[in-house]
Design an enzyme around this catalytic site. Structure first.
Site, short mmCIF file in Angstrom:
data_model
loop_
_atom_site.label_atom_id
_atom_site.label_comp_id
_atom_site.label_asym_id
_atom_site.label_seq_id
_atom_site.Cartn_x
_atom_site.Cartn_y
_atom_site.Cartn_z
N GLU A 1 0.81 -1.22 0.00
CA GLU A 1 0.00 0.00 0.00
C GLU A 1 0.84 1.27 0.00
O GLU A 1 0.37 2.35 -0.32
CB GLU A 1 -0.96 0.02 1.20
CG GLU A 1 -0.29 0.16 2.55
CD GLU A 1 0.07 -1.19 3.15
OE1 GLU A 1 0.34 -1.24 4.35
OE2 GLU A 1 0.10 -2.19 2.42
N ASP B 1 17.83 18.62 -30.55
CA ASP B 1 17.87 19.54 -31.68
C ASP B 1 19.12 20.41 -31.52
O ASP B 1 19.72 20.45 -30.45
CB ASP B 1 16.59 20.39 -31.66
CG ASP B 1 16.55 21.38 -32.81
OD1 ASP B 1 16.96 21.01 -33.92
OD2 ASP B 1 16.10 22.52 -32.59
N ASP C 1 13.15 22.83 -29.05
CA ASP C 1 12.51 24.10 -28.73
C ASP C 1 11.58 24.61 -29.83
O ASP C 1 10.94 25.63 -29.67
CB ASP C 1 13.56 25.17 -28.44
CG ASP C 1 14.33 25.58 -29.68
OD1 ASP C 1 14.42 24.76 -30.63
OD2 ASP C 1 14.86 26.71 -29.72
N ASP D 1 10.02 20.17 -33.50
CA ASP D 1 10.47 19.20 -32.50
C ASP D 1 9.32 18.54 -31.75
O ASP D 1 9.52 17.57 -31.02
CB ASP D 1 11.39 19.88 -31.46
CG ASP D 1 12.66 20.43 -32.08
OD1 ASP D 1 13.22 19.73 -32.94
OD2 ASP D 1 13.09 21.53 -31.71
N ASN E 1 6.59 -14.16 2.85
CA ASN E 1 5.42 -14.27 3.72
C ASN E 1 4.39 -15.26 3.17
O ASN E 1 3.66 -15.91 3.93
CB ASN E 1 4.75 -12.90 3.91
CG ASN E 1 5.55 -12.00 4.82
OD1 ASN E 1 6.39 -12.47 5.59
ND2 ASN E 1 5.33 -10.70 4.72
N ASN F 1 2.30 -4.35 9.90
CA ASN F 1 2.18 -3.65 8.63
C ASN F 1 2.27 -2.14 8.81
O ASN F 1 2.95 -1.43 8.05
CB ASN F 1 0.85 -4.02 7.98
CG ASN F 1 0.79 -3.67 6.51
OD1 ASN F 1 1.66 -4.09 5.76
ND2 ASN F 1 -0.20 -2.91 6.11
N ASP G 1 5.22 0.19 7.43
CA ASP G 1 4.90 1.32 6.56
C ASP G 1 5.55 2.60 7.08
O ASP G 1 6.08 3.40 6.30
CB ASP G 1 3.39 1.53 6.49
CG ASP G 1 2.70 0.47 5.63
OD1 ASP G 1 3.41 -0.27 4.94
OD2 ASP G 1 1.46 0.39 5.68
#
Length: 877
Positions: A311, A353, A623, A627, A691, A716, A720
């Site tokens: 997560e 370029d 630029d 391009d 796990n 957990n 985290d």
């Protein structure tokens, strides 16, 4: 000429592929260029007096406004929705809802918090970047001068329609694609379209039928170019998306293709979801069947699902990318697309370029030479006096000469030279002269202009202060010298002079006085490379990034610039050669060739795709309008501060300063970001894979639930919290030394090698708890022992996985990660003895347990280090 086929296509017919738009655009303009003026006006149903108001309104309704497609700025809701459309985010929301419905509010809140952190951070960064980029946008033009009903008037650019008569003068932007009807000394700057930095002359003369390239037709002018000098009148042929500019804008507007990084994150997400899809049902079934309590089995399986879900991935990715974007913003770089930061680090080929990116984008006087090709201050002085006293419109070369401002004081121009007369420039003579009186009352006619014209009028030549007659053999040598300069990409003009006695009190000079000249030398001009280019290219090369030049300019100029900045130029591949190549042939050529010249926008895009097909992560820096397609296609797109609007819209990164050194800094920042993201992904993949075996084994072996759901969620949560420090971690210099690409197969392989090690020690913990501490009938003690062992091993293993070196000795984590790890271990050791122990289902552990745990942890770290070292040696990439 015969009548044209239908020139104008209404917008209702514009729905089709970009290729169809390009073919239609090409055909119309070629037909107009090959037709005479009266035929073009007839077919457009217009006259030199312009359109009436009613006709303008009718055509505006029929063809629409003169606006090109552009990327729409995302609304708040759309941007939020795009951030929610992630399979991991959706999964977390589903698990949060299930947790809430089953009464597990803490788990639901934890998962919602992780989702919101990732979404808010990404949303905030992208919104800020989008707002900054919006402020940078430069409109091509706001008004156009047209003749309607015989009257000249200014109108908004969007109100222009096919058939309008427009007038042009110096400084004007070309408002659409037009056919020139009349012109006087009209020169255009169309570097944004073609890459050529020098002005191009335009005339209304009908183009020879053999020329089929619209951009090379002198009677066609395109939206996006600008009038450098002169005046003209033209008729509008195409507007909006039907213009050359618009054909590219409509092609690139919209969503960018997924990059390798985005694809990689998605692949990893689905890999983890696949594990869950297998693991969670098995855990549920094994525990439900063996223990008989299906509700308890469901709650445990749900907790396992939360534990297996990475997560933190959205938050870790977003925090790392945002951290990189903030670091780049301090260097005055706008990161429009967060993923561009990581792509910087993965980039192993940078295509750029030439004009305005590696060069200054302006003309400078590079050389002032005598007729022998030696540097001459006298040539520079005479050139400066000529430009200084010129009263006509000064072109780019005059501006470049006058940049030598110190000469004004050094020569005391105002005091020692008095202007007597001037013979203005015209495009038939291709030269101009000023006549000045020096301090000795001598009149000097100083003439500068096209080399062949000046040499034709010169009967004498000055060498080392000595004037001598021009000899044919010497003339040939001088022509060769000029040709050599042209071959090196220089624009060369000649300087000559003639002296007069000055006895006439009211002198009047005529064009006939531009004769019997003395050739003094040459002025050579070039668009030079930026000061930081060579240093930047050297650093990029040292960091494993190949640089290739893709320019619309000619090969001579490209060769000169590349040699100046140290790029190898063994061979230059031209756009005309690319036309005859298939994809495989182009890919093979692109691998070995460094410089590509005379390219169209489609050529640039093909080269980018060819390099990508060879498994390169390709960046492109540009630029100009020409391009934009390449910027859209590249994995990481970069534009500079002076770029046109469409180039900035197509870019993920915008450089606000002239220095290119930030490119190398961006590469390093990207690799740091990617390094820390990969650390998390390796940890999550290895931990979850291990796990999976541990949970399945425990569900089969143990007569009770292996761990309480609240314990799984607590581990957990703490894990985290520990991982939030990963974005601050140091990255080994060896990792930064070369490009790093996303490789899901490598992650899977790493997981298969490292993941099972944790299961081995989990099973060892089961053994000790069951047979040493006799936990067969004491599930609380086993839960406590496995809880602490799981938390400690997951915390310490971060320091092994985060580096390919020996942890703590050869490579140390950042202070935040070290302190967070220490805090987690202390807190985890305290929990079984704390007031929270009862609510978490934990009990105090015996001293023998801590002794055995210390031995297991040491063995775990050593074994993982050995396996990791063997892995790195076998798979060095």
């Amino acid at each position: 000429m015969g009548s044209l086929t239908k020139i104008i296509t209404p917008p209702t017919q514009q729905k089709g592929s970009t290729r169809a738009n390009g073919i239609r655009f090409y055909k119309k303009l070629v037909e107009c260029a090959h037709a005479d003026k009266s035929t073009v006006l007839d077919q457009l149903d217009t006259t030199l007096n312009g359109l009436s108001r009613d006709e303008v309104e009718r055509r505006l309704e029929k063809y629409g406004p003169n606006e090109v497609a552009r990327e729409k700025r995302l609304t708040v809701l759309t941007r939020l929705w795009d951030n929610f459309k992630n399979p991991l985010v959706v999964l977390l929301l589903i698990l949060a809802i299930i947790s809430y419905l089953t009464g597990d509010l803490p788990s639901a809140l934890i998962m919602l918090t992780m989702v919101l952190i990732g979404i808010v951070l990404r949303f905030g960064q992208e919104s800020r970047a989008d707002s900054a980029a919006e402020k940078l946008r430069e409109m091509v033009s706001t008004t156009a001068t047209v003749i309607r009903s015989g009257k000249r008037q200014e109108i908004p650019l969007r109100d222009l329609v096919p058939g309008d008569i427009v007038t042009l003068s110096a400084g004007d932007m070309i408002p659409s694609d037009v056919r020139l009807l009349s012109a006087k000394d009209l020169f255009l700057n169309q570097s944004a379209l073609t890459g050529e930095s020098l002005p191009v002359e335009k005339t209304p003369v009908i183009v020879d039928g053999s020329n089929q390239n619209p951009l090379e037709m002198n009677n066609l002018l395109f939206l996006g170019s600008a009038v450098e000098s002169g005046t003209g009148t033209a008729v509008v042929i195409q507007t909006g998306n039907e213009t050359y500019f618009g054909s590219m804008a409509s092609d690139i507007a919209g969503q960018h293709p997924l990059t390798s990084f985005e694809k990689g994150v998605t692949s990893f997400t689905w890999l983890m979801i696949g594990f869950m899809a297998v693991m969670v049902p098995l855990v549920f079934l094994f525990n439900g069947i063996s223990k008989g309590n299906w509700l308890e089995a469901l709650m445990f399986a749900l907790a396992v699902a939360v534990g297996l879900t990475p997560e933190m991935l959205p938050a870790i990715v977003t925090i790392n990318l945002s951290k990189g974007a903030i670091a780049m913003s301090r260097k005055k770089v706008i990161v429009k697309q967060l993923n561009a930061i990581q792509n910087f680090g993965a980039m192993d080929v940078l295509c750029t370029d030439k004009t305005g990116t590696i060069t200054e984008g302006k003309i400078v006087l590079e050389k002032h030479l005598d007729v022998l090709g030696q540097e001459s201050e006298r040539v520079l002085h005479y050139g400066y006096i000529n430009s200084y006293y010129q009263t006509g419109l000064k072109n780019l070369m005059d501006v470049a000469i006058l940049d030598y401002e110190h000469l004004n004081e050094e020569l005391q121009v105002d005091e020692d030279y008095r202007k007597i007369d001037e013979l203005p420039f015209d495009f038939e003579r291709r030269r101009m002269s000023v006549i000045v009186e020096d301090s000795k009352s001598q009149h000097i006619l100083i003439c500068k202009g096209a080399v062949e014209e000046i040499m034709r009028l010169s009967t004498h030549v000055e060498i080392d202060g000595v004037v001598m007659d021009v000899l044919p053999e010497h003339d040939e040598h001088r022509k060769r010298r000029v040709h050599e300069l042209n071959a090196e990409g220089f624009r060369v003009i000649a300087v000559a002079y003639r002296t007069f006695s000055g006895e006439n009190e009211e002198p009047h000079y005529t064009l006939q006085d531009e004769s019997d000249l003395t050739l003094l030398g040459y002025l050579a001009f070039l668009d030079p490379p930026k000061e930081t280019v060579q240093e930047t290219l050297d650093k990029l090369k040292g960091h494993g990034v190949m640089v290739k030049i893709l320019t619309g300019d000619n090969d001579a100029v490209a060769r000169k610039i590349c040699r100046d900045v140290g790029l190898p130029v063994d061979r230059i591949l031209l756009g005309s050669e690319i036309e005859g190549m298939n994809t495989v042939q182009l890919a093979e050529a692109a691998e070995s060739i460094t410089v590509f010249a005379k390219l169209s926008p489609a050529h640039k895009e093909r080269i980018i795709r060819a390099l990508q097909s060879m498994n390169h992560v390709v960046g492109f820096m540009g630029d100009g309008i020409n391009d934009a397609p390449a910027l859209k296609t590249a994995d990481v797109s970069i534009s500079v501060d002076t770029a046109v609007d469409i180039a900035k819209e197509s870019s993920g990164i915008i450089l606000l300063e002239n220095s290119l050194l930030v490119l190398d800094q961006g590469v390093m920042e990207g690799r740091r970001v990617f390094g820390n993201i990969i650390k998390y992904i390796r940890m999550a993949a290895s931990s979850n894979f291990g796990n999976m075996f541990s949970m399945l084994g425990a569900s089969i072996i143990l007569p009770f639930i292996p761990m309480l759901p609240i314990q799984v969620l607590t581990i957990n949560l703490l894990y985290d919290f520990l991982q939030t420090a990963i974005p601050s971690d140091n990255v080994d210099p060896e990792w930064l030394a070369k490009p790093r690409k996303w490789d899901i197969s490598g992650i899977r392989r790493y997981m298969l090698h490292i993941g099972p090690i944790s299961s081995l020690f989990d099973y060892m913990t089961y053994f000790f708890m069951l047979y040493v501490f006799n936990c067969w009938a004491n599930p609380v003690l086993l839960h406590s022992g496995w809880f602490v062992e799981s938390l400690f091993t997951q915390t310490l293993i971060i320091h092994v996985i985060r580096t390919n070196k020996i942890p703590f000795i050869q490579s140390r984590a950042s202070k935040p990660l070290l302190l967070t790890s220490l805090a987690i271990i202390i807190f985890g050791a305290w929990l079984p003895y704390s007031p929270l122990a009862n609510s978490l289902g934990l009990v105090a552990l015996q001293p023998l347990y801590w002794l055995l745990l210390a031995g297991m942890l040491l063995s775990y770290i050593l074994l993982t280090q050995v396996i990791k070292t063997c892995y790195v040696r076998r798979f060095p990439e």
